[in-house]
Motif scaffolding. Structure first.
Motif, mmCIF file in Angstrom:
data_model
loop_
_atom_site.group_PDB
_atom_site.id
_atom_site.type_symbol
_atom_site.label_atom_id
_atom_site.label_comp_id
_atom_site.label_asym_id
_atom_site.label_seq_id
_atom_site.Cartn_x
_atom_site.Cartn_y
_atom_site.Cartn_z
ATOM 1 N N GLY A 127 -24.346 -15.328 26.061
ATOM 2 C CA GLY A 127 -23.549 -14.331 26.780
ATOM 3 C C GLY A 127 -22.066 -14.509 26.571
ATOM 4 O O GLY A 127 -21.273 -14.307 27.507
ATOM 5 N N SER A 135 -27.654 -11.777 18.281
ATOM 6 C CA SER A 135 -26.266 -12.211 18.463
ATOM 7 C C SER A 135 -25.669 -12.492 17.079
ATOM 8 O O SER A 135 -26.378 -12.602 16.076
ATOM 9 C CB SER A 135 -26.212 -13.471 19.314
ATOM 10 N N LEU A 193 -37.896 -20.010 26.154
ATOM 11 C CA LEU A 193 -38.362 -18.737 25.562
ATOM 12 C C LEU A 193 -39.679 -18.917 24.815
ATOM 13 O O LEU A 193 -40.489 -17.990 24.745
ATOM 14 C CB LEU A 193 -37.278 -18.126 24.669
ATOM 15 N N GLY A 248 -22.481 -6.420 19.601
ATOM 16 C CA GLY A 248 -21.274 -7.049 20.130
ATOM 17 C C GLY A 248 -20.005 -6.454 19.581
ATOM 18 O O GLY A 248 -20.011 -5.407 18.923
HETATM 19 C C1 LIG Z 1 -13.678 -12.494 16.650
HETATM 20 C C2 LIG Z 1 -15.072 -12.771 17.095
HETATM 21 C C3 LIG Z 1 -15.993 -11.749 17.129
HETATM 22 C C4 LIG Z 1 -17.295 -11.993 17.532
HETATM 23 N N1 LIG Z 1 -18.204 -10.958 17.577
HETATM 24 C C5 LIG Z 1 -19.442 -11.187 18.067
HETATM 25 C C6 LIG Z 1 -20.377 -10.116 18.190
HETATM 26 O O1 LIG Z 1 -20.112 -8.966 17.827
HETATM 27 N N2 LIG Z 1 -21.593 -10.402 18.696
HETATM 28 C C7 LIG Z 1 -21.956 -11.658 19.115
HETATM 29 O O2 LIG Z 1 -23.103 -11.838 19.569
HETATM 30 N N3 LIG Z 1 -21.088 -12.677 18.979
HETATM 31 C C8 LIG Z 1 -19.857 -12.480 18.464
HETATM 32 N N4 LIG Z 1 -19.022 -13.534 18.320
HETATM 33 C C9 LIG Z 1 -19.558 -14.895 18.511
HETATM 34 C C10 LIG Z 1 -19.651 -15.306 19.968
HETATM 35 O O3 LIG Z 1 -18.405 -15.869 20.380
HETATM 36 C C11 LIG Z 1 -20.761 -16.378 20.149
HETATM 37 O O4 LIG Z 1 -20.499 -17.464 19.303
HETATM 38 C C12 LIG Z 1 -22.163 -15.861 19.862
HETATM 39 O O5 LIG Z 1 -22.400 -14.666 20.561
HETATM 40 C C13 LIG Z 1 -23.171 -16.907 20.306
HETATM 41 O O6 LIG Z 1 -24.453 -16.511 19.955
HETATM 42 P P1 LIG Z 1 -25.713 -17.041 20.792
HETATM 43 O O7 LIG Z 1 -25.557 -16.677 22.208
HETATM 44 O O8 LIG Z 1 -26.938 -16.606 20.070
HETATM 45 O O9 LIG Z 1 -25.624 -18.619 20.560
HETATM 46 P P2 LIG Z 1 -25.243 -19.783 21.545
HETATM 47 O O10 LIG Z 1 -23.938 -19.563 22.191
HETATM 48 O O11 LIG Z 1 -25.457 -21.031 20.804
HETATM 49 O O12 LIG Z 1 -26.346 -19.656 22.725
HETATM 50 C C14 LIG Z 1 -27.699 -19.939 22.551
HETATM 51 C C15 LIG Z 1 -28.335 -19.825 23.930
HETATM 52 O O13 LIG Z 1 -29.725 -20.044 23.806
HETATM 53 C C16 LIG Z 1 -30.145 -20.784 24.945
HETATM 54 N N5 LIG Z 1 -31.376 -21.495 24.567
HETATM 55 C C17 LIG Z 1 -31.502 -22.550 23.724
HETATM 56 N N6 LIG Z 1 -32.798 -22.905 23.611
HETATM 57 C C18 LIG Z 1 -33.501 -22.052 24.396
HETATM 58 C C19 LIG Z 1 -34.880 -21.925 24.693
HETATM 59 N N7 LIG Z 1 -35.807 -22.709 24.133
HETATM 60 N N8 LIG Z 1 -35.261 -20.941 25.561
HETATM 61 C C20 LIG Z 1 -34.331 -20.117 26.125
HETATM 62 N N9 LIG Z 1 -33.004 -20.201 25.883
HETATM 63 C C21 LIG Z 1 -32.596 -21.154 25.009
HETATM 64 C C22 LIG Z 1 -29.002 -21.719 25.271
HETATM 65 O O14 LIG Z 1 -29.037 -22.124 26.634
HETATM 66 C C23 LIG Z 1 -27.801 -20.830 24.951
HETATM 67 O O15 LIG Z 1 -27.348 -20.156 26.122
HETATM 68 C C24 LIG Z 1 -17.703 -13.307 17.897
HETATM 69 C C25 LIG Z 1 -16.755 -14.330 17.883
HETATM 70 C C26 LIG Z 1 -15.472 -14.080 17.484
HETATM 71 C C27 LIG Z 1 -14.475 -15.203 17.478
#
Ligand SMILES: Cc1cc2nc3c(=O)[nH]c(=O)nc-3n(C[C@H](O)[C@H](O)[C@H](O)COP(=O)(O)OP(=O)(O)OC[C@H]3O[C@@H](n4cnc5c(N)ncnc54)[C@H](O)[C@@H]3O)c2cc1C
Length: 329
Positions: free
Chosen positions: A273, A239, A310, A255
């Protein structure tokens, strides 16, 4: 249909791109008994040319020119358009990689053709072609009718599957390179620095992608993801939270502002997600999510979900996959 079905093959550091092999199967299905001719920017004895010839083309035309081998989109489109005119082609197919999508757009102009990218289904009709492709970041599917007389389609990787057609007697010929107008050869490329990527297959075309998010907590834990990816022969992705934090290079990002992927299997681990992530992977055939939060939005698009930690799930999962695949554990 008059003239052969033409396809433009693409080569990469690992030889013929998988997307090009997939394209041959589609070309053969659409051509019926008609000939399938492939264009490749490589030599007749290159391994990519041999792979192309073995995959079901009737003829392979080999062209060598530094700008074509570098994949300069406008120059490639000009040359392919010249060949298409020479052979009286009506349908031209290309794998929907970044190169293929660029060339498809340029060919629409250079060959005065209708073009569609991201195509996931195509069949011939009485008037031309009927096709489907995802739109609005994969949240909807569009059906299109293209009547021709000239049509270029960039096929979304991993959408057609199936084994490539059986080999036929294939003629491999060197084809002269048409004189490329200087305006299509801007600048001289002095250096290409490959993006850092995972050791496995290319993220954009891999049939299996395993992607990790902030749930991994720190870069030191990311080896768990890469071990799972290796056990499946998958590409590793991430991500934006992960790439922004510098845990993995930007080339891993899936993404809206990263890579768009459409594998047969996408496993999202510790990824919430967010919509910006979903638009890059939602058209994957089967989506598996592993997340400790049962309300994480990723579960709304997942076909299979595992709610849990995880760190407890990945090591035994990787071990079980390695055992099932006969790999050392
Ligand atoms: C203009 C713009 C463009 C963007 N482009 C992209 C893009 O191309 N790609 C992209 O990915 N994002 C993009 N983003 C960012 C997006 O909005 C999110 O912030 C990002 O995807 C979040 O990443 P994440 O899911 O890894 O983190 P988080 O949202 O922090 O999620 C982490 C997840 O891990 C889970 N978790 C935590 N601990 C554990 C564990 N021990 N076991 C299992 N699960 C666990 C949590 O429940 C949570 O659901 C963009 C944002 C903007 C504003």
């Amino acid at each position: 249909m008059s003239g052969p079905t033409l396809l433009l093959a693409e080569t990469g550091p690992r030889g013929l791109q998988a997307a090009s092999l997939e394209t041959i199967g589609v070309a053969r299905a659409l051509a019926g008994e008609g000939p399938v001719v492939a264009v490749i920017f490589a030599g007749p004895s290159d391994t990519a040319t041999a792979a192309l010839a073995a995959a079901g083309a009737d003829k392979v035309l080999c062209l060598r020119h530094p700008f074509l081998e570098e994949g300069r989109g406008a120059a490639c489109a000009f040359v392919v358009a010249e060949i298409a005119r020479e052979l009286g082609v009506e349908l031209l197919l290309v794998g929907g990689t970044p190169f293929g999508r660029e060339v498809a757009g340029a060919l629409a102009t250079a060959w005065d053709a209708l073009a569609a990218t991201q195509v996931t289904e195509v069949r011939r009709t009485a008037n031309g072609y009927s096709l489907k492709r995802p739109v609005f970041g994969g949240r909807a599917s569009e059906s299109l009718e293209l009547a021709g007389p000239r049509v270029v389609l960039a096929l979304r990787p991993n959408s057609f599957g199936g084994a490539p057609p059986t080999p036929r007697a294939c003629a491999i010929e060197e084809h002269p390179v048409p004189t490329i107008p200087p305006a299509l050869l801007p600048g001289t490329r002095v250096r290409v620095r490959p993006a850092e990527s995972s050791a496995g297959p290319d993220l954009g075309t891999a049939p299996i992608v395993v992607a990790g998010g902030r749930g991994f907590k720190s870069p030191e834990n990311f080896h768990l993801l890469e071990e799972l990816a290796a056990s499946l022969g998958a590409a590793a992705g991430a991500s934006r939270a992960v790439t922004d934090a510098g845990w993995r290079p930007g080339s891993y990002q899936v993404g809206q502002t990263g890579r768009s992927v459409s594998p047969q299997l996408y496993i999202a681990v510790g990824i919430s997600g967010a919509i910006q992530h979903l638009v890059g992977m939602m058209s994957s055939r089967v989506i598996v999510a592993i997340n400790s939060d049962p309300n994480a939005p990723i579960f709304r698009v997942a076909d299979y979900g595992i709610v849990g930690d995880l760190f407890a799930i990945l090591p035994p999962l990787t071990k079980a996959i390695r055992t099932a695949r006969g790999l050392p554990t």
